[in-house]
Design an enzyme around this catalytic site. Structure first.
Site, PDB file in Angstrom:
ATOM      1  N   GLY A 239      50.591 -39.090  25.058  1.00 37.46           N
ATOM      2  CA  GLY A 239      50.169 -38.271  26.178  1.00 37.46           C
ATOM      3  C   GLY A 239      50.639 -36.840  26.188  1.00 37.46           C
ATOM      4  O   GLY A 239      50.193 -36.046  27.012  1.00 37.46           O
ATOM      5  N   ARG A 277      46.573 -36.758  20.377  1.00 37.25           N
ATOM      6  CA  ARG A 277      46.141 -35.372  20.516  1.00 37.25           C
ATOM      7  C   ARG A 277      47.199 -34.392  19.979  1.00 37.25           C
ATOM      8  O   ARG A 277      46.870 -33.385  19.366  1.00 37.25           O
ATOM      9  CB  ARG A 277      45.882 -35.086  22.000  1.00 37.25           C
ATOM     10  CG  ARG A 277      45.287 -33.727  22.288  1.00 37.25           C
ATOM     11  CD  ARG A 277      45.329 -33.437  23.797  1.00 37.25           C
ATOM     12  NE  ARG A 277      44.930 -34.556  24.621  1.00 37.25           N
ATOM     13  CZ  ARG A 277      43.714 -34.719  25.123  1.00 37.25           C
ATOM     14  NH1 ARG A 277      42.771 -33.831  24.869  1.00 37.25           N
ATOM     15  NH2 ARG A 277      43.444 -35.768  25.884  1.00 37.25           N
ATOM     16  N   ARG A 313      33.787 -32.947  25.148  1.00 41.13           N
ATOM     17  CA  ARG A 313      34.887 -32.694  26.086  1.00 41.13           C
ATOM     18  C   ARG A 313      34.536 -31.694  27.193  1.00 41.13           C
ATOM     19  O   ARG A 313      34.848 -31.936  28.367  1.00 41.13           O
ATOM     20  CB  ARG A 313      36.148 -32.246  25.347  1.00 41.13           C
ATOM     21  CG  ARG A 313      36.765 -33.317  24.450  1.00 41.13           C
ATOM     22  CD  ARG A 313      38.150 -32.916  23.965  1.00 41.13           C
ATOM     23  NE  ARG A 313      39.110 -32.911  25.054  1.00 41.13           N
ATOM     24  CZ  ARG A 313      39.570 -31.824  25.643  1.00 41.13           C
ATOM     25  NH1 ARG A 313      39.167 -30.627  25.250  1.00 41.13           N
ATOM     26  NH2 ARG A 313      40.430 -31.921  26.625  1.00 41.13           N
ATOM     27  N   TYR A 317      34.823 -33.537  30.640  1.00 38.49           N
ATOM     28  CA  TYR A 317      36.079 -33.255  31.326  1.00 38.49           C
ATOM     29  C   TYR A 317      36.172 -31.837  31.889  1.00 38.49           C
ATOM     30  O   TYR A 317      37.246 -31.445  32.362  1.00 38.49           O
ATOM     31  CB  TYR A 317      37.265 -33.453  30.368  1.00 38.49           C
ATOM     32  CG  TYR A 317      37.345 -34.788  29.683  1.00 38.49           C
ATOM     33  CD1 TYR A 317      37.329 -35.976  30.410  1.00 38.49           C
ATOM     34  CD2 TYR A 317      37.469 -34.871  28.302  1.00 38.49           C
ATOM     35  CE1 TYR A 317      37.425 -37.198  29.765  1.00 38.49           C
ATOM     36  CE2 TYR A 317      37.563 -36.090  27.654  1.00 38.49           C
ATOM     37  CZ  TYR A 317      37.535 -37.247  28.387  1.00 38.49           C
ATOM     38  OH  TYR A 317      37.634 -38.464  27.753  1.00 38.49           O
ATOM     39  N   CYS A 345      18.804 -31.276  25.293  1.00 36.41           N
ATOM     40  CA  CYS A 345      17.980 -31.165  26.491  1.00 36.41           C
ATOM     41  C   CYS A 345      18.715 -31.713  27.713  1.00 36.41           C
ATOM     42  O   CYS A 345      18.352 -32.744  28.286  1.00 36.41           O
ATOM     43  CB  CYS A 345      16.653 -31.896  26.275  1.00 36.41           C
ATOM     44  SG  CYS A 345      15.402 -31.481  27.484  1.00 36.41           S
ATOM     45  N   GLU A 346      19.800 -31.042  28.086  1.00 40.51           N
ATOM     46  CA  GLU A 346      20.615 -31.391  29.248  1.00 40.51           C
ATOM     47  C   GLU A 346      21.213 -30.102  29.796  1.00 40.51           C
ATOM     48  O   GLU A 346      21.734 -29.286  29.028  1.00 40.51           O
ATOM     49  CB  GLU A 346      21.783 -32.313  28.861  1.00 40.51           C
ATOM     50  CG  GLU A 346      21.400 -33.676  28.380  1.00 40.51           C
ATOM     51  CD  GLU A 346      21.264 -34.676  29.507  1.00 40.51           C
ATOM     52  OE1 GLU A 346      21.559 -34.319  30.668  1.00 40.51           O
ATOM     53  OE2 GLU A 346      20.844 -35.803  29.227  1.00 40.51           O
TER      54      GLU A 346
END
Length: 473
Positions: A239, A277, A313, A317, A345-346
């Protein structure tokens, strides 16, 4: 990201200009720096060198086998959450004895494979899972080493979708019931309790939530030992965040380790850490090309050939990624405020909003930084867009470690039922003949992937990708 820098006006990964890779591989593509992966692992290993610690890289962050193998060679174990990740870890050279299996939905088949392999431990998430693992272990004549993941009900103060340690999250057993669940586990055959597991979320940028959770777990360990359980391991999860924006300074691995020693050192437990990460995020970039610059009444849009299916991402997020041109702008270069978007197409296909960047034009190349974690691994083929290639750099050389699939590969994943196969085949042949005729009349190449295709179209996504390149220098 010290291994991604401008040199002589060109943005480099280690000693390789990214424009050179773009010329050979096409855009978009992911690029990872070996030196960054090794440096980030080394920082973690050195921080915990004075403690008995197993550092298990969390494969969910980036599961490319070249990335896993690089970290395994440096000494990392693996944290996996599926059979596929278990197989990837072992194929990349991680010994099973250095693998921990996490996740809330382990199947009986996954449990059996992990038991046969002889993994380090299972991080059990629920009482039903305890009973399932006990049954599988018994059927195989095996003993499963387990920790039980405790939900400490601590706010990680991170994005809601990556917070995992609050009471409303699906992970772990409530800390108030932990002693009762451990009693159940101790009574089940085929299980051996070895420790306690906790993980409260991802991309934490302060130590306070970690310390609150670990303090609660340390007190629980004392209670469990008083109940007669032999608690010898503490799996503290991962984390620890990275600096996505300039000026951010998350805690260092050394500061993190010092806090852990202060809070848990008196317990004498072996530690398991699961960084993901932190090891790979700053070790990768996504390189894309500008297709168009489109001005509207209220916005200027820079349309890239990379999209939300390649890096989700920002859409998922609202995440920030720094974006830089591969050619360093002059000191007096003009800037403009733009939205960076993709061709999907969004309306949600947005990589950056109201971003002040050097003026970009069609054909310019850009790097989307800190894209090594939860980038390629979360990509999809939405809009029938092929997955982008992945490249690993080492010094002056680079290797293509995941090629771009051809459209034939992509379409070949589908299967037609018998009652459609004949009709579709006839339609495909007719369409191919028509396309070939039209292309010939226009003096251009026909559509790749059809029976009559003579040559691929001049696309940034090649119709056929050559076999993986060996290291180039």
């Amino acid at each position: 990201m010290t291994h991604f820098t401008y040199r002589n006006g060109e943005f480099h990964a280690e000693d390789v200009p990214l424009s050179r890779i773009a010329a050979e591989v096409g855009t978009p593509f992911y690029c990872y720096a070996s030196a960054a992966l090794e440096e980030h692992y080394r920082a973690f290993a050195e921080a915990f060198a004075a403690m008995p610690a197993l550092i298990c890289y969390a494969l969910k962050a980036n599961s490319n086998q070249a990335v896993i193998a690089t970290l395994a060679a440096a000494g990392a174990g693996a944290d996996v959450v599926s059979e596929g990740e278990l197989r990837r870890a072992m194929a990349a050279g991680v010994p099973a004895s250095r693998i921990v299996f996490s996740g809330v939905g382990k199947t009986a088949g996954e449990m059996a494979l992990a038991l046969a392999a002889g993994i380090h431990q299972f991080n059990v998430e629920s009482e039903p899972e305890l009973h399932s693992l006990s049954a599988v272990a018994q059927s195989l004549g095996k003993i499963a080493p387990i920790t039980i993941r405790v939900n400490p009900d601590i706010d990680a103060r991170t994005h809601a979708k990556i917070s995992t340690g609050k009471a409303e999250n699906k992970f772990g057993v409530p800390w108030q019931r932990a002693r009762a669940v451990y009693r159940q586990a101790a009574a089940l055959p085929g299980l051996k309790i070895v420790g306690v597991d906790v993980h409260i979320g991802s991309q934490l940028t302060e130590l306070g939530p970690f310390e609150a959770a670990f303090t609660r777990v340390a007190a629980l360990v004392a209670e469990l030992r008083a109940d007669g359980h032999d608690i010898t391991r503490l799996d503290l999860g991962g984390g620890l965040g990275i600096p996505y924006e300039a000026g951010q300074q998350p805690p260092s691995p050394a500061d993190y380790a010092a806090m852990i020693r202060r809070v848990t050192g008196h317990l004498g437990c072996a530690l398991v850490l699961e960084p993901g990460r932190r090891l790979v995020g700053d070790a990768g970039v996504l390189v894309a090309q500008v297709l168009y610059v489109k001005a509207s009444e209220r916005k200027t849009f820079v349309i890239l050939d990379a999209a939300m299916n390649d890096l989700i991402r920002p859409s998922l997020y609202d995440a920030w990624h720094d974006i830089v041109p591969l050619r360093k702008p002059a000191a007096d270069a003009p800037y403009q405020v733009v939205d960076i978007v993709g061709p999907v197409c969004e309306s949600g296909d947005t990589l950056a909003t109201d971003r002040r960047l050097p003026s970009l034009v069609k054909g310019d190349l850009v790097a989307i930084r800190s894209a090594g974690a939860y980038g390629a691994v979360m990509a999809s083929t939405y809009n029938t867009r092929p997955l982008v290639p992945e490249v690993l750099v080492k010094g002056e050389g680079f290797a293509l470690v995941r090629p771009r699939p051809s459209y034939a590969d992509l379409l070949g994943l589908d299967r037609l039922p018998p009652w459609l196969d004949g009709a579709a085949g006839a339609a495909s042949a007719a369409g191919a003949a028509s396309a070939s005729s039209t292309a010939s009349a226009a003096g251009t190449a026909s559509i790749p992937g059809t029976a009559s295709a003579a040559a691929p179209l001049a696309l940034r996504h090649p119709a056929a990708t050559p076999p993986p390149k060996i290291l180039r220098t």
